[in-house]
Structures are given as C-alpha cells and as structure tokens.
Write an enzyme that holds these catalytic residues in place. Structure first.
Site, mmCIF file in Angstrom:
data_model
loop_
_atom_site.group_PDB
_atom_site.id
_atom_site.type_symbol
_atom_site.label_atom_id
_atom_site.label_comp_id
_atom_site.label_asym_id
_atom_site.label_seq_id
_atom_site.Cartn_x
_atom_site.Cartn_y
_atom_site.Cartn_z
ATOM 1 N N LYS A 1 61.550 22.277 -13.030
ATOM 2 C CA LYS A 1 59.997 22.641 -13.632
ATOM 3 C C LYS A 1 59.616 21.371 -14.372
ATOM 4 O O LYS A 1 59.628 20.325 -14.434
ATOM 5 C CB LYS A 1 60.791 23.753 -14.379
ATOM 6 C CG LYS A 1 61.029 25.201 -14.860
ATOM 7 C CD LYS A 1 61.651 26.219 -15.235
ATOM 8 C CE LYS A 1 62.760 26.845 -15.175
ATOM 9 N NZ LYS A 1 62.902 27.999 -15.855
ATOM 10 N N PHE B 1 57.286 38.276 -22.079
ATOM 11 C CA PHE B 1 57.439 36.711 -21.860
ATOM 12 C C PHE B 1 56.194 36.329 -20.512
ATOM 13 O O PHE B 1 57.029 35.004 -19.879
ATOM 14 C CB PHE B 1 58.437 36.316 -21.720
ATOM 15 C CG PHE B 1 59.537 36.842 -21.047
ATOM 16 C CD1 PHE B 1 59.257 36.599 -19.462
ATOM 17 C CD2 PHE B 1 59.915 37.605 -21.054
ATOM 18 C CE1 PHE B 1 60.919 36.843 -18.653
ATOM 19 C CE2 PHE B 1 61.342 38.245 -20.507
ATOM 20 C CZ PHE B 1 61.511 37.632 -19.174
ATOM 21 N N ARG C 1 74.043 26.732 -9.669
ATOM 22 C CA ARG C 1 74.146 28.210 -11.504
ATOM 23 C C ARG C 1 74.574 27.217 -12.056
ATOM 24 O O ARG C 1 75.135 27.249 -13.535
ATOM 25 C CB ARG C 1 73.889 29.229 -10.574
ATOM 26 C CG ARG C 1 73.572 30.398 -9.546
ATOM 27 C CD ARG C 1 72.116 30.785 -10.303
ATOM 28 N NE ARG C 1 71.882 31.401 -11.644
ATOM 29 C CZ ARG C 1 71.092 31.790 -12.397
ATOM 30 N NH1 ARG C 1 69.683 30.927 -12.098
ATOM 31 N NH2 ARG C 1 70.764 32.170 -13.161
ATOM 32 N N THR D 1 70.633 29.346 -19.335
ATOM 33 C CA THR D 1 69.806 29.930 -19.328
ATOM 34 C C THR D 1 69.068 29.444 -21.187
ATOM 35 O O THR D 1 67.697 28.491 -20.588
ATOM 36 C CB THR D 1 68.892 31.111 -19.091
ATOM 37 O OG1 THR D 1 69.309 32.044 -17.714
ATOM 38 C CG2 THR D 1 67.605 31.608 -18.894
ATOM 39 N N ARG E 1 70.909 21.873 -18.244
ATOM 40 C CA ARG E 1 69.844 22.325 -18.995
ATOM 41 C C ARG E 1 70.868 22.052 -20.348
ATOM 42 O O ARG E 1 70.083 21.662 -21.679
ATOM 43 C CB ARG E 1 70.407 23.901 -18.977
ATOM 44 C CG ARG E 1 69.267 24.539 -18.248
ATOM 45 C CD ARG E 1 69.112 25.960 -17.696
ATOM 46 N NE ARG E 1 68.231 26.317 -17.241
ATOM 47 C CZ ARG E 1 68.187 27.248 -15.917
ATOM 48 N NH1 ARG E 1 69.377 28.457 -16.813
ATOM 49 N NH2 ARG E 1 67.793 27.850 -15.528
ATOM 50 N N ASN F 1 63.511 24.592 -19.496
ATOM 51 C CA ASN F 1 65.064 24.946 -19.735
ATOM 52 C C ASN F 1 64.790 24.218 -18.260
ATOM 53 O O ASN F 1 66.137 24.221 -18.386
ATOM 54 C CB ASN F 1 65.897 25.973 -19.805
ATOM 55 C CG ASN F 1 65.036 27.021 -19.039
ATOM 56 O OD1 ASN F 1 63.865 26.857 -17.540
ATOM 57 N ND2 ASN F 1 65.888 28.092 -19.014
ATOM 58 N N HIS G 1 65.667 25.803 -12.331
ATOM 59 C CA HIS G 1 65.412 27.024 -11.653
ATOM 60 C C HIS G 1 66.565 26.827 -10.669
ATOM 61 O O HIS G 1 66.405 26.002 -9.605
ATOM 62 C CB HIS G 1 63.823 27.637 -11.481
ATOM 63 C CG HIS G 1 64.106 28.905 -10.717
ATOM 64 N ND1 HIS G 1 64.204 30.343 -11.411
ATOM 65 C CD2 HIS G 1 63.907 29.029 -9.256
ATOM 66 C CE1 HIS G 1 64.729 31.396 -10.341
ATOM 67 N NE2 HIS G 1 64.357 30.463 -9.315
#
Length: 137
Positions: free
Chosen positions: A9, A57, A85, A91, A102, A112, A115
């Site tokens: 991100k 959000f 994952r 998350t 993370r 965070n 993705h």
C-alpha cells in the site's frame, strides 16, 4: 500452481519497504508472476473494495489507497494464499505478531502496509482486476 494477489500500500511504498517485503516472499520460495508500480484510480479502488462499499470506513479506504503509488504483484507457489496471509499478520497492527510484515512495519489499522487476497476466489478476482492475462508470466 496456486496464485495470490498482493499489494504493498501507499504507506509501505512511501516508507521504502518494498525491497524488504519482496525479499521475505522470495526467501519463502514464492515466484513473482507479475509486478508493477502503479497509481490506483478512484474507479479501480472502488471495484477492488466493493465488498466494503456500505461500510462507514469505505471513503477513507478509497482515499488512502489512491493517495500514492502502490506495488501490485502476483505471487505463485504451493499454499501461497494462506502462507502470504500468515506472513502479513493480523489486519490491526496491535494484534499482529512480531516477525510478520504488519507486526514489524504497520503503524495503524488504516496504514497497515500490505493487502493480500483472503481466499483463492478473491485472488482470482483481484488478479483479473489489476493484471491483463498477458502480464502474468
């Protein structure tokens, strides 16, 4: 061979974490089948996060993901969806274990860093959103 979609991100790109994150995936033995640095359009962001459209959000999520460049990629390998994952961690950074991406780098739930597709079906949908078939090697 199983594939998954991963996106570093804007906060991860801005903080110079791309190389470290890629290295972690490569050390796990995953093959990079596609990779590009890009800016996500408003339309693509809304399609990507369509499942969250009615949530409060959603506008902030779209605003954040379009705020700067991202690195979109397709990783390939056995069990890649579940393993990525696990490598990403929870998350919310406060719940992410040290040693996860993370846990090591995320600062807030909004920023965070990364993705990754949640399921094989999500991976197929997200890969098709971000990459043309001829871009996959």
């Amino acid at each position: 061979m199983e594939r998954t979609f991963v996106m570093i991100k804007p906060d991860g790109v801005r903080r110079g974490l791309v190389g470290e994150i890629l290295a972690r995936f490569e050390r796990k033995g995953f093959r990079i089948a596609a990779l590009k640095l890009m800016r996500i359009s408003q339309e693509l962001a809304e399609r990507h996060y369509a499942e969250h459209r009615e949530k409060p959000f959603f506008p902030g999520l779209v605003r954040f993901i379009t705020s700067g460049p991202v690195v979109a990629m397709v990783l390939e390998g056995p069990g890649v969806v579940a393993e990525v994952r696990k490598m990403m961690g929870a998350t919310h950074p406060k719940d992410a274990l040290p040693g996860t991406i993370r846990g090591d780098f995320a600062t807030t739930i909004d920023e965070n860093v990364i993705h990754g597709s949640a399921t094989l079906e999500d991976a197929q949908r997200e890969i098709a959103l971000f990459f043309r078939p001829e871009e996959l090697l």
